[in-house]
Design a protein around this motif. Structure first.
Motif, PDB file in Angstrom:
ATOM      1  N   PRO A 128      47.126  91.693  53.045  1.00 24.56           N
ATOM      2  CA  PRO A 128      46.230  91.520  51.897  1.00 24.56           C
ATOM      3  C   PRO A 128      45.238  92.669  51.725  1.00 24.56           C
ATOM      4  O   PRO A 128      44.873  93.346  52.683  1.00 24.56           O
ATOM      5  CB  PRO A 128      45.496  90.214  52.209  1.00 24.56           C
ATOM      6  CG  PRO A 128      45.612  90.025  53.678  1.00 24.56           C
ATOM      7  CD  PRO A 128      46.862  90.732  54.116  1.00 24.56           C
ATOM      8  N   THR A 129      44.833  92.845  50.482  1.00 27.62           N
ATOM      9  CA  THR A 129      43.731  93.742  50.151  1.00 27.62           C
ATOM     10  C   THR A 129      42.465  92.910  50.216  1.00 27.62           C
ATOM     11  O   THR A 129      42.404  91.819  49.643  1.00 27.62           O
ATOM     12  CB  THR A 129      43.922  94.325  48.736  1.00 27.62           C
ATOM     13  OG1 THR A 129      45.130  95.100  48.719  1.00 27.62           O
ATOM     14  CG2 THR A 129      42.748  95.203  48.335  1.00 27.62           C
ATOM     15  N   ARG A 130      41.461  93.412  50.919  1.00 25.61           N
ATOM     16  CA  ARG A 130      40.221  92.667  51.177  1.00 25.61           C
ATOM     17  C   ARG A 130      39.029  93.333  50.492  1.00 25.61           C
ATOM     18  O   ARG A 130      39.055  94.537  50.197  1.00 25.61           O
ATOM     19  CB  ARG A 130      39.937  92.640  52.677  1.00 25.61           C
ATOM     20  CG  ARG A 130      41.038  92.073  53.528  1.00 25.61           C
ATOM     21  CD  ARG A 130      41.054  90.598  53.477  1.00 25.61           C
ATOM     22  NE  ARG A 130      41.995  90.054  54.447  1.00 25.61           N
ATOM     23  CZ  ARG A 130      42.226  88.784  54.577  1.00 25.61           C
ATOM     24  NH1 ARG A 130      41.587  87.911  53.808  1.00 25.61           N
ATOM     25  NH2 ARG A 130      43.102  88.355  55.449  1.00 25.61           N
ATOM     26  N   PRO A 131      37.959  92.561  50.296  1.00 24.66           N
ATOM     27  CA  PRO A 131      36.725  93.175  49.783  1.00 24.66           C
ATOM     28  C   PRO A 131      36.295  94.316  50.700  1.00 24.66           C
ATOM     29  O   PRO A 131      36.356  94.189  51.933  1.00 24.66           O
ATOM     30  CB  PRO A 131      35.706  92.035  49.827  1.00 24.66           C
ATOM     31  CG  PRO A 131      36.511  90.777  49.853  1.00 24.66           C
ATOM     32  CD  PRO A 131      37.799  91.134  50.556  1.00 24.66           C
ATOM     33  N   GLY A 132      35.890  95.427  50.097  1.00 22.23           N
ATOM     34  CA  GLY A 132      35.469  96.592  50.865  1.00 22.23           C
ATOM     35  C   GLY A 132      36.577  97.570  51.173  1.00 22.23           C
ATOM     36  O   GLY A 132      36.318  98.682  51.649  1.00 22.23           O
ATOM     37  N   ASP A 133      37.827  97.198  50.899  1.00 18.45           N
ATOM     38  CA  ASP A 133      38.934  98.124  51.151  1.00 18.45           C
ATOM     39  C   ASP A 133      38.869  99.304  50.179  1.00 18.45           C
ATOM     40  O   ASP A 133      38.566  99.134  49.002  1.00 18.45           O
ATOM     41  CB  ASP A 133      40.295  97.438  50.993  1.00 18.45           C
ATOM     42  CG  ASP A 133      40.743  96.687  52.236  1.00 18.45           C
ATOM     43  OD1 ASP A 133      40.068  96.792  53.283  1.00 18.45           O
ATOM     44  OD2 ASP A 133      41.772  95.983  52.153  1.00 18.45           O
ATOM     45  N   GLU A 186      35.094  80.946  50.804  1.00 21.92           N
ATOM     46  CA  GLU A 186      35.070  79.640  51.479  1.00 21.92           C
ATOM     47  C   GLU A 186      36.426  78.951  51.366  1.00 21.92           C
ATOM     48  O   GLU A 186      36.976  78.485  52.356  1.00 21.92           O
ATOM     49  CB  GLU A 186      33.961  78.761  50.884  1.00 21.92           C
ATOM     50  CG  GLU A 186      33.637  77.543  51.699  1.00 21.92           C
ATOM     51  CD  GLU A 186      33.238  77.855  53.135  1.00 21.92           C
ATOM     52  OE1 GLU A 186      33.689  77.125  54.044  1.00 21.92           O
ATOM     53  OE2 GLU A 186      32.501  78.827  53.370  1.00 21.92           O
ATOM     54  N   ALA A 187      36.979  78.897  50.161  1.00 25.44           N
ATOM     55  CA  ALA A 187      38.292  78.268  49.962  1.00 25.44           C
ATOM     56  C   ALA A 187      39.384  79.054  50.679  1.00 25.44           C
ATOM     57  O   ALA A 187      40.343  78.468  51.194  1.00 25.44           O
ATOM     58  CB  ALA A 187      38.602  78.171  48.471  1.00 25.44           C
ATOM     59  N   ALA A 188      39.235  80.369  50.731  1.00 23.00           N
ATOM     60  CA  ALA A 188      40.261  81.221  51.337  1.00 23.00           C
ATOM     61  C   ALA A 188      40.304  81.110  52.861  1.00 23.00           C
ATOM     62  O   ALA A 188      41.330  81.390  53.472  1.00 23.00           O
ATOM     63  CB  ALA A 188      40.023  82.675  50.938  1.00 23.00           C
ATOM     64  N   LYS A 189      39.183  80.681  53.474  1.00 19.48           N
ATOM     65  CA  LYS A 189      39.139  80.588  54.940  1.00 19.48           C
ATOM     66  C   LYS A 189      40.207  79.660  55.495  1.00 19.48           C
ATOM     67  O   LYS A 189      40.732  79.891  56.577  1.00 19.48           O
ATOM     68  CB  LYS A 189      37.751  80.156  55.392  1.00 19.48           C
ATOM     69  CG  LYS A 189      36.742  81.274  55.291  1.00 19.48           C
ATOM     70  CD  LYS A 189      35.374  80.847  55.748  1.00 19.48           C
ATOM     71  CE  LYS A 189      34.415  82.031  55.560  1.00 19.48           C
ATOM     72  NZ  LYS A 189      33.034  81.640  55.746  1.00 19.48           N
ATOM     73  N   SER A 190      40.537  78.591  54.757  1.00 16.83           N
ATOM     74  CA  SER A 190      41.543  77.642  55.249  1.00 16.83           C
ATOM     75  C   SER A 190      42.950  77.978  54.748  1.00 16.83           C
ATOM     76  O   SER A 190      43.879  77.219  54.966  1.00 16.83           O
ATOM     77  CB  SER A 190      41.162  76.220  54.829  1.00 16.83           C
ATOM     78  OG  SER A 190      41.123  76.119  53.419  1.00 16.83           O
ATOM     79  N   SER A 191      43.104  79.125  54.092  1.00 16.91           N
ATOM     80  CA  SER A 191      44.416  79.533  53.582  1.00 16.91           C
ATOM     81  C   SER A 191      45.144  80.421  54.584  1.00 16.91           C
ATOM     82  O   SER A 191      44.586  80.803  55.617  1.00 16.91           O
ATOM     83  CB  SER A 191      44.253  80.301  52.262  1.00 16.91           C
ATOM     84  OG  SER A 191      43.793  81.615  52.514  1.00 16.91           O
ATOM     85  N   LEU A 192      46.348  80.768  54.238  1.00 16.95           N
ATOM     86  CA  LEU A 192      47.155  81.704  55.027  1.00 16.95           C
ATOM     87  C   LEU A 192      46.410  83.020  55.262  1.00 16.95           C
ATOM     88  O   LEU A 192      46.575  83.666  56.284  1.00 16.95           O
ATOM     89  CB  LEU A 192      48.468  81.961  54.267  1.00 16.95           C
ATOM     90  CG  LEU A 192      49.388  83.047  54.792  1.00 16.95           C
ATOM     91  CD1 LEU A 192      50.140  82.522  56.014  1.00 16.95           C
ATOM     92  CD2 LEU A 192      50.366  83.481  53.735  1.00 16.95           C
TER      93      LEU A 192
END
Length: 151
Positions: free
Chosen positions: A94-99, A47-53
């Motif tokens: 970025p490395t993402r969940p599920g990578d 949620e916090a990351a959605k508004s980030s770079l």
């Protein structure tokens, strides 16, 4: 069980390639690492990351580096281990969940030491790629590698 053949400085040459095993990362691992080592909002909460770079949860670059090191150690064939002597690291995406990550390495140069004849420096370009073949980390490493001992 047979021991893998260890590679010494004398066995390496520019252009040699190596490929590691794989590791898959999930959101829980990302947030756990972040809470302990890099507690920035875009590593702690989607949620916090959605508004980030990043636009969504992403692993810390240091987490990607730690996973890369684990993959390198697990597939290591260098005599004496992986001994760092410096390098340069970049995280182009970025490395993402599920990578699912895998390291592709190539020897760039092999330089015997002039002052310490029992070793040398090997420069290796390591690309940590996700399951789509996209580079999430580029690490050009200088490694201290022993020469083959005399018989």
């Amino acid at each position: 069980m047979t021991q893998p053949t260890m590679l010494y400085l004398d066995d390496l040459h520019p252009g040699m390639r190596f490929i590691s095993g794989t590791a898959t990362i999930d959101a829980e691992q990302i947030t756990k690492f972040a809470r302990e080592f890099d507690p920035q909002p875009f590593h702690l909460s989607d949620e916090a990351a959605k508004s980030s770079l990043f636009g969504g949860l992403s692993a810390s670059g240091w987490h990607t580096a730690a996973l890369t090191m684990r993959l390198l150690v697990d597939s290591n064939e260098l005599a004496g281990g992986i001994i760092g002597g410096g390098g340069e690291m970049n995280w182009p995406r970025p490395t993402r969940p599920g990578d699912t990550l895998q390291v592709h390495g190539e020897v760039v140069s092999v330089t015997p030491s002039r002052s310490k004849p029992d070793r040398g420096i090997v420069t290796v370009r390591n690309e940590t790629r996700n399951q789509h073949g996209e580079v999430v980390q580029l690490f050009v490493a200088k490694l201290v590698v022993p020469r083959r001992p005399p018989d």
